[in-house]
Design an enzyme around this catalytic site. Structure first.
Site, PDB file in Angstrom:
ATOM      1  N   ASP A   1      32.234   6.909 -52.383  1.00  0.00           N
ATOM      2  CA  ASP A   1      31.442   6.497 -53.543  1.00  0.00           C
ATOM      3  C   ASP A   1      31.726   7.399 -54.740  1.00  0.00           C
ATOM      4  O   ASP A   1      31.753   6.938 -55.886  1.00  0.00           O
ATOM      5  CB  ASP A   1      29.948   6.535 -53.206  1.00  0.00           C
ATOM      6  CG  ASP A   1      29.496   5.303 -52.436  1.00  0.00           C
ATOM      7  OD1 ASP A   1      30.348   4.443 -52.146  1.00  0.00           O
ATOM      8  OD2 ASP A   1      28.298   5.203 -52.118  1.00  0.00           O
TER       9      ASP A   1
ATOM     10  N   ASP B   1      32.869  20.340 -49.146  1.00  0.00           N
ATOM     11  CA  ASP B   1      32.332  20.742 -50.446  1.00  0.00           C
ATOM     12  C   ASP B   1      33.453  20.982 -51.451  1.00  0.00           C
ATOM     13  O   ASP B   1      33.353  20.606 -52.623  1.00  0.00           O
ATOM     14  CB  ASP B   1      31.432  21.973 -50.320  1.00  0.00           C
ATOM     15  CG  ASP B   1      32.000  23.044 -49.400  1.00  0.00           C
ATOM     16  OD1 ASP B   1      33.039  22.799 -48.745  1.00  0.00           O
ATOM     17  OD2 ASP B   1      31.398  24.132 -49.329  1.00  0.00           O
TER      18      ASP B   1
ATOM     19  N   LYS C   1      34.164  20.218 -42.018  1.00  0.00           N
ATOM     20  CA  LYS C   1      33.354  21.411 -42.283  1.00  0.00           C
ATOM     21  C   LYS C   1      33.460  22.328 -41.069  1.00  0.00           C
ATOM     22  O   LYS C   1      32.471  22.741 -40.457  1.00  0.00           O
ATOM     23  CB  LYS C   1      31.896  21.005 -42.551  1.00  0.00           C
ATOM     24  CG  LYS C   1      31.045  22.107 -43.160  1.00  0.00           C
ATOM     25  CD  LYS C   1      31.503  22.529 -44.543  1.00  0.00           C
ATOM     26  CE  LYS C   1      30.522  23.566 -45.123  1.00  0.00           C
ATOM     27  NZ  LYS C   1      31.040  24.161 -46.371  1.00  0.00           N
TER      28      LYS C   1
END
Length: 352
Positions: free
Chosen positions: A246, A218, A186
């Site tokens: 996950d 994102d 990021k």
């Protein structure tokens, strides 16, 4: 071949038992497997989730086969005594800085993915997550402000040396796959990520045969469900890697099918010292009912044979047996079947 078996809590002992059966069926010479408590069971028996005896055994071994930790009865303990601290402690004490989580859709399970079958079937990626830095290991605290309001804070940081060693591992992994690394950060917001990105760019110069792309976290989360087949090796930090790995597990149908390896710099006589575990939790609600799916644990044992003991042929045999069992319709409850834990183990053994 010295293996520390740490079954842990909940379904950990059940799924570990099936992985041990598979390893024993291979009849490999010189295997020495010793068991110790870890997590909630260790706290009850020894007063700490990672007792000295367990840590000493882990240090004396060439690999750790780890079940799961987590016990709701321990939720009110001090943070340093909770079961989950055992796995963080092992990573820190043993220098396990790199988490490898492969995600590949097994043929015949396309309908289990939340994605369209034609999108899900293309998933074949490896997430390489840094384990020893970021907010999980940074300074943290809870302060009370002048107005009485509570403020929690966690320090996120990465040193160049930490980024370099995980990046080198990711690039080497890509050389054995399709030759592409996607570094997730990021950097448009976080200075920590800027150091991460700058270091990864420097490391890439030593691997001209590997293509490098950068992606904000994102956007990476979006692309994992939009076009997961475009990823080969995903390199990222501790926090982002925890979340994205996950997410990838859901894309391939079940968290109960994915194995992982946590590796360090220590070399063994056969390979790299590591800790191997399924990425699912302890699932205390189904513990002792013989309904947990042990396939992720069995696949973790295969990763152990490959990375720590150099047994590529045996690892491939286990993976092929699991794939064949799934292809023949042997499925645990987590993937819409009715096969129990031992029944799944029997099926894998039969195909081995």
């Amino acid at each position: 071949m010295k293996i520390a078996l740490l079954p842990g809590d909940g379904i950990g002992p059940e799924v570990s038992a099936q992985a041990v059966r598979v390893l024993e069926a291979l009849d490999l010479p010189g295997v020495e497997m010793r068991t110790a408590d870890v997590g909630g069971i260790a706290f009850r028996n020894h007063g700490h989730p990672l007792p000295k005896e367990t840590l000493d055994l882990a240090r004396a071994s060439e690999a750790i086969l780890f079940g799961a930790v987590g016990d709701p009865a321990c939720d009110d303990l001090k943070r340093e005594l909770r079961p989950e601290q055992a796995i963080l402690g092992l990573r820190a004490e043993l220098g396990l800085f790199a988490n490898l989580r492969p995600a590949k859709l097994f043929e015949g399970l396309e309908e289990l993915s939340t994605l369209r079958p034609e999108v899900a079937s293309a998933i074949d990626l490896l997430i390489v997550r840094e384990l020893n830095g970021d907010v999980y290991f940074g300074a943290k605290g809870i302060d009370t402000l002048e107005n009485g309001e509570r403020e929690g804070w966690d320090r996120m940081s990465y040193r160049t040396s930490e980024v370099r060693r995980i990046a080198e591992l990711a690039f080497r992994a890509a050389q054995g796959r399709r030759g592409k690394v996607t570094s997730v950060d990021k950097a448009n917001v976080l200075e920590t990520s800027q150091v991460w990105r700058d270091t990864v760019i420097e490391v890439a110069k030593d691997f001209p045969d590997v293509a490098l792309e950068h992606m904000y976290v994102d956007n990476a989360a979006m692309q994992l469900v939009r076009a997961p087949g475009a990823f080969d090796v995903v390199l990222t930090g501790n926090l982002f890697g925890d979340i994205l790995s996950d997410q990838a597990s859901v894309c391939v149908g079940s968290i109960g099918l994915l194995a992982s390896a946590s590796l360090g710099e220590r070399r063994t006589d056969h390979g790299t010292f590591g800790l191997y575990e399924p990425i699912h939790g302890s699932a205390p609600d189904i513990a002792g009912k013989d309904i947990a799916n042990p396939m992720a644990m069995i696949l973790s044992a295969a990763m152990m044979l490959r990375h720590s003991f150099g047994c590529e042929a045996e690892a491939a045999r286990i993976e092929a047996a699991v794939a064949k069992a799934l292809g023949n319709g042997v499925r645990g409850g987590d993937i819409g079947g009715e096969a129990g834990c031992r029944e799944v183990g029997d099926a894998v053994l039969a195909r081995l």
